[in-house]
Scaffold this motif. Structure first.
Motif, PDB file in Angstrom:
ATOM      1  N   GLN A  67       0.869  -1.183   0.000  1.00 27.71           N
ATOM      2  CA  GLN A  67       0.000   0.000   0.000  1.00 27.71           C
ATOM      3  C   GLN A  67       0.903   1.228   0.000  1.00 27.71           C
ATOM      4  OE1 GLN A  67      -1.807   2.668  -0.393  1.00 27.71           O
ATOM      5  NE2 GLN A  67      -3.646   1.527   0.105  1.00 27.71           N
ATOM      6  N   PRO A  68       1.116   1.868  -1.155  1.00 31.25           N
ATOM      7  CA  PRO A  68       2.124   2.931  -1.257  1.00 31.25           C
ATOM      8  C   PRO A  68       1.716   4.311  -0.737  1.00 31.25           C
ATOM      9  CG  PRO A  68       1.156   2.533  -3.404  1.00 31.25           C
ATOM     10  CD  PRO A  68       0.591   1.495  -2.465  1.00 31.25           C
ATOM     11  N   ILE A  69       0.451   4.514  -0.394  1.00 33.91           N
ATOM     12  CA  ILE A  69       0.046   5.825   0.110  1.00 33.91           C
ATOM     13  C   ILE A  69       0.414   5.913   1.591  1.00 33.91           C
ATOM     14  CG2 ILE A  69      -1.844   7.466   0.431  1.00 33.91           C
ATOM     15  CD1 ILE A  69      -1.058   6.763  -2.549  1.00 33.91           C
ATOM     16  N   VAL A  70       1.188   6.966   1.927  1.00 41.10           N
ATOM     17  CA  VAL A  70       1.693   7.124   3.289  1.00 41.10           C
ATOM     18  C   VAL A  70       1.455   8.545   3.782  1.00 41.10           C
ATOM     19  CG1 VAL A  70       3.492   5.364   2.979  1.00 41.10           C
ATOM     20  CG2 VAL A  70       4.032   7.771   2.537  1.00 41.10           C
ATOM     21  N   ASP A  71       1.516   8.704   5.092  1.00 42.46           N
ATOM     22  CA  ASP A  71       1.552  10.009   5.736  1.00 42.46           C
ATOM     23  C   ASP A  71       2.870  10.113   6.492  1.00 42.46           C
ATOM     24  OD1 ASP A  71      -0.956  10.829   4.924  1.00 42.46           O
ATOM     25  OD2 ASP A  71      -1.885  10.663   6.903  1.00 42.46           O
ATOM     26  N   VAL A  72       3.423  11.322   6.488  1.00 40.74           N
ATOM     27  CA  VAL A  72       4.607  11.617   7.270  1.00 40.74           C
ATOM     28  C   VAL A  72       4.296  12.873   8.065  1.00 40.74           C
ATOM     29  CG1 VAL A  72       7.078  12.147   7.236  1.00 40.74           C
ATOM     30  CG2 VAL A  72       6.116  10.654   5.476  1.00 40.74           C
ATOM     31  N   GLN A  73       4.585  12.833   9.369  1.00 40.98           N
ATOM     32  CA  GLN A  73       4.355  14.000  10.217  1.00 40.98           C
ATOM     33  C   GLN A  73       5.661  14.416  10.863  1.00 40.98           C
ATOM     34  OE1 GLN A  73       1.853  13.499  13.656  1.00 40.98           O
ATOM     35  NE2 GLN A  73       2.166  15.603  14.293  1.00 40.98           N
ATOM     36  N   PHE A  74       5.990  15.688  10.716  1.00 41.58           N
ATOM     37  CA  PHE A  74       7.124  16.302  11.401  1.00 41.58           C
ATOM     38  C   PHE A  74       6.547  17.231  12.464  1.00 41.58           C
ATOM     39  CE2 PHE A  74       8.420  15.532   7.067  1.00 41.58           C
ATOM     40  CZ  PHE A  74       9.767  15.241   7.085  1.00 41.58           C
ATOM     41  N   GLN A  75       7.126  17.223  13.649  1.00 41.37           N
ATOM     42  CA  GLN A  75       6.667  18.124  14.699  1.00 41.37           C
ATOM     43  C   GLN A  75       7.870  18.825  15.301  1.00 41.37           C
ATOM     44  OE1 GLN A  75       3.271  18.682  15.652  1.00 41.37           O
ATOM     45  NE2 GLN A  75       4.358  20.447  16.440  1.00 41.37           N
ATOM     46  N   VAL A  76       7.869  20.144  15.226  1.00 46.80           N
ATOM     47  CA  VAL A  76       8.940  20.944  15.820  1.00 46.80           C
ATOM     48  C   VAL A  76       8.500  21.335  17.220  1.00 46.80           C
ATOM     49  CG1 VAL A  76      10.319  23.049  15.639  1.00 46.80           C
ATOM     50  CG2 VAL A  76       9.692  21.771  13.567  1.00 46.80           C
ATOM     51  N   PHE A  81       6.546  25.154  17.702  1.00 42.38           N
ATOM     52  CA  PHE A  81       5.313  24.406  17.457  1.00 42.38           C
ATOM     53  C   PHE A  81       4.941  24.349  15.975  1.00 42.38           C
ATOM     54  CE2 PHE A  81       4.506  25.437  21.956  1.00 42.38           C
ATOM     55  CZ  PHE A  81       4.260  24.169  22.436  1.00 42.38           C
ATOM     56  N   ILE A  82       5.929  24.116  15.125  1.00 39.85           N
ATOM     57  CA  ILE A  82       5.658  23.993  13.696  1.00 39.85           C
ATOM     58  C   ILE A  82       5.182  22.572  13.415  1.00 39.85           C
ATOM     59  CG2 ILE A  82       6.663  24.074  11.380  1.00 39.85           C
ATOM     60  CD1 ILE A  82       8.656  26.141  12.539  1.00 39.85           C
ATOM     61  N   HIS A  83       4.170  22.468  12.600  1.00 43.53           N
ATOM     62  CA  HIS A  83       3.522  21.200  12.289  1.00 43.53           C
ATOM     63  C   HIS A  83       3.606  21.007  10.777  1.00 43.53           C
ATOM     64  CE1 HIS A  83       0.701  18.004  13.309  1.00 43.53           C
ATOM     65  NE2 HIS A  83      -0.112  18.407  12.352  1.00 43.53           N
ATOM     66  N   VAL A 133       0.760  18.675   1.089  1.00 47.99           N
ATOM     67  CA  VAL A 133       1.695  19.063   2.145  1.00 47.99           C
ATOM     68  C   VAL A 133       1.070  20.218   2.912  1.00 47.99           C
ATOM     69  CG1 VAL A 133       4.013  19.930   2.685  1.00 47.99           C
ATOM     70  CG2 VAL A 133       3.689  18.361   0.756  1.00 47.99           C
ATOM     71  N   GLU A 134       1.025  20.063   4.218  1.00 51.44           N
ATOM     72  CA  GLU A 134       0.453  21.093   5.089  1.00 51.44           C
ATOM     73  C   GLU A 134       1.538  21.580   6.045  1.00 51.44           C
ATOM     74  OE1 GLU A 134      -2.410  20.983   8.941  1.00 51.44           O
ATOM     75  OE2 GLU A 134      -3.232  20.047   7.125  1.00 51.44           O
ATOM     76  N   LEU A 135       1.704  22.890   6.113  1.00 49.87           N
ATOM     77  CA  LEU A 135       2.660  23.520   7.016  1.00 49.87           C
ATOM     78  C   LEU A 135       1.894  24.520   7.857  1.00 49.87           C
ATOM     79  CD1 LEU A 135       5.670  23.927   7.827  1.00 49.87           C
ATOM     80  CD2 LEU A 135       5.790  25.662   6.021  1.00 49.87           C
ATOM     81  N   SER A 136       2.006  24.380   9.184  1.00 53.64           N
ATOM     82  CA  SER A 136       1.254  25.278  10.061  1.00 53.64           C
ATOM     83  C   SER A 136       1.992  25.461  11.371  1.00 53.64           C
ATOM     84  CB  SER A 136      -0.152  24.721  10.319  1.00 53.64           C
ATOM     85  OG  SER A 136      -0.072  23.477  10.980  1.00 53.64           O
ATOM     86  N   GLU A 137       1.408  26.263  12.224  1.00 51.61           N
ATOM     87  CA  GLU A 137       1.926  26.501  13.566  1.00 51.61           C
ATOM     88  C   GLU A 137       0.860  26.109  14.579  1.00 51.61           C
ATOM     89  OE1 GLU A 137       2.976  30.657  13.421  1.00 51.61           O
ATOM     90  OE2 GLU A 137       4.220  30.319  11.655  1.00 51.61           O
TER      91      GLU A 137
END
Length: 149
Positions: A67-76, A81-83, A133-137
């Motif tokens: 199943q090649p669809i993936v999610d990756v989450q980075f948390q600063v 508090f960058i998401h 791609v979502e970039l937020s605070e």
């Protein structure tokens, strides 16, 4: 929520890369038997493409193959508090040219895990081509920007 336009894409991914470098580690979500699996990885951005390394028989590689669809989450961490959330299609590469390329792109010493270098049969490159791609605070509540392919 701000939608990132094609004109803003290059600058957006520069900001995405900077946020990812602050996070150091991230969580990769795959699917196995219809259920989510999450594990820590250290991916590296190359423009608007994400790379990481693993072994060809690791659970994450086997799950991506199925199943090649993936999610990756980075948390600063605080105070920033960058998401950063990435959803995309992951592909596994075992050909030498792509392994050499990924070996030179990924931003940590892969020889710690594969002392034989990029020709190791125990090393594969994973390429994630994002389609969102979502970039937020503040956990998505502030300055939220979303890019879609």
């Amino acid at each position: 929520m701000g939608v990132v336009t094609e004109k803003e894409k290059e600058e957006f991914f520069i900001q995405v890369n900077a946020a990812a470098k602050q996070a150091i580690w991230s969580a990769l979500a795959t699917v196995e038997d219809g259920e989510p699996r999450v594990r820590m990885v250290h991916p590296t951005w190359e423009g608007d493409t994400l790379w990481f390394a693993t072994g060809p028989t690791t659970p994450k590689a086997l799950q991506i193959a199925a199943q090649p669809i993936v999610d990756v989450q980075f948390q600063v961490a605080p105070p920033d508090f960058i998401h950063l959330l990435v959803r995309g299609k992951a592909s596994i590469f075992s050909d030498q040219a792509t392994k050499d390329h990924a070996w030179n792109v990924i931003d940590y010493d892969l020889a710690q895990f594969w002392p034989d270098g990029p020709s190791s049969k125990d090393f594969v490159a994973i390429k994630i081509e994002p389609f969102r791609v979502e970039l937020s605070e503040m956990f998505g509540t502030g300055n939220k920007r979303v890019w879609r392919a």
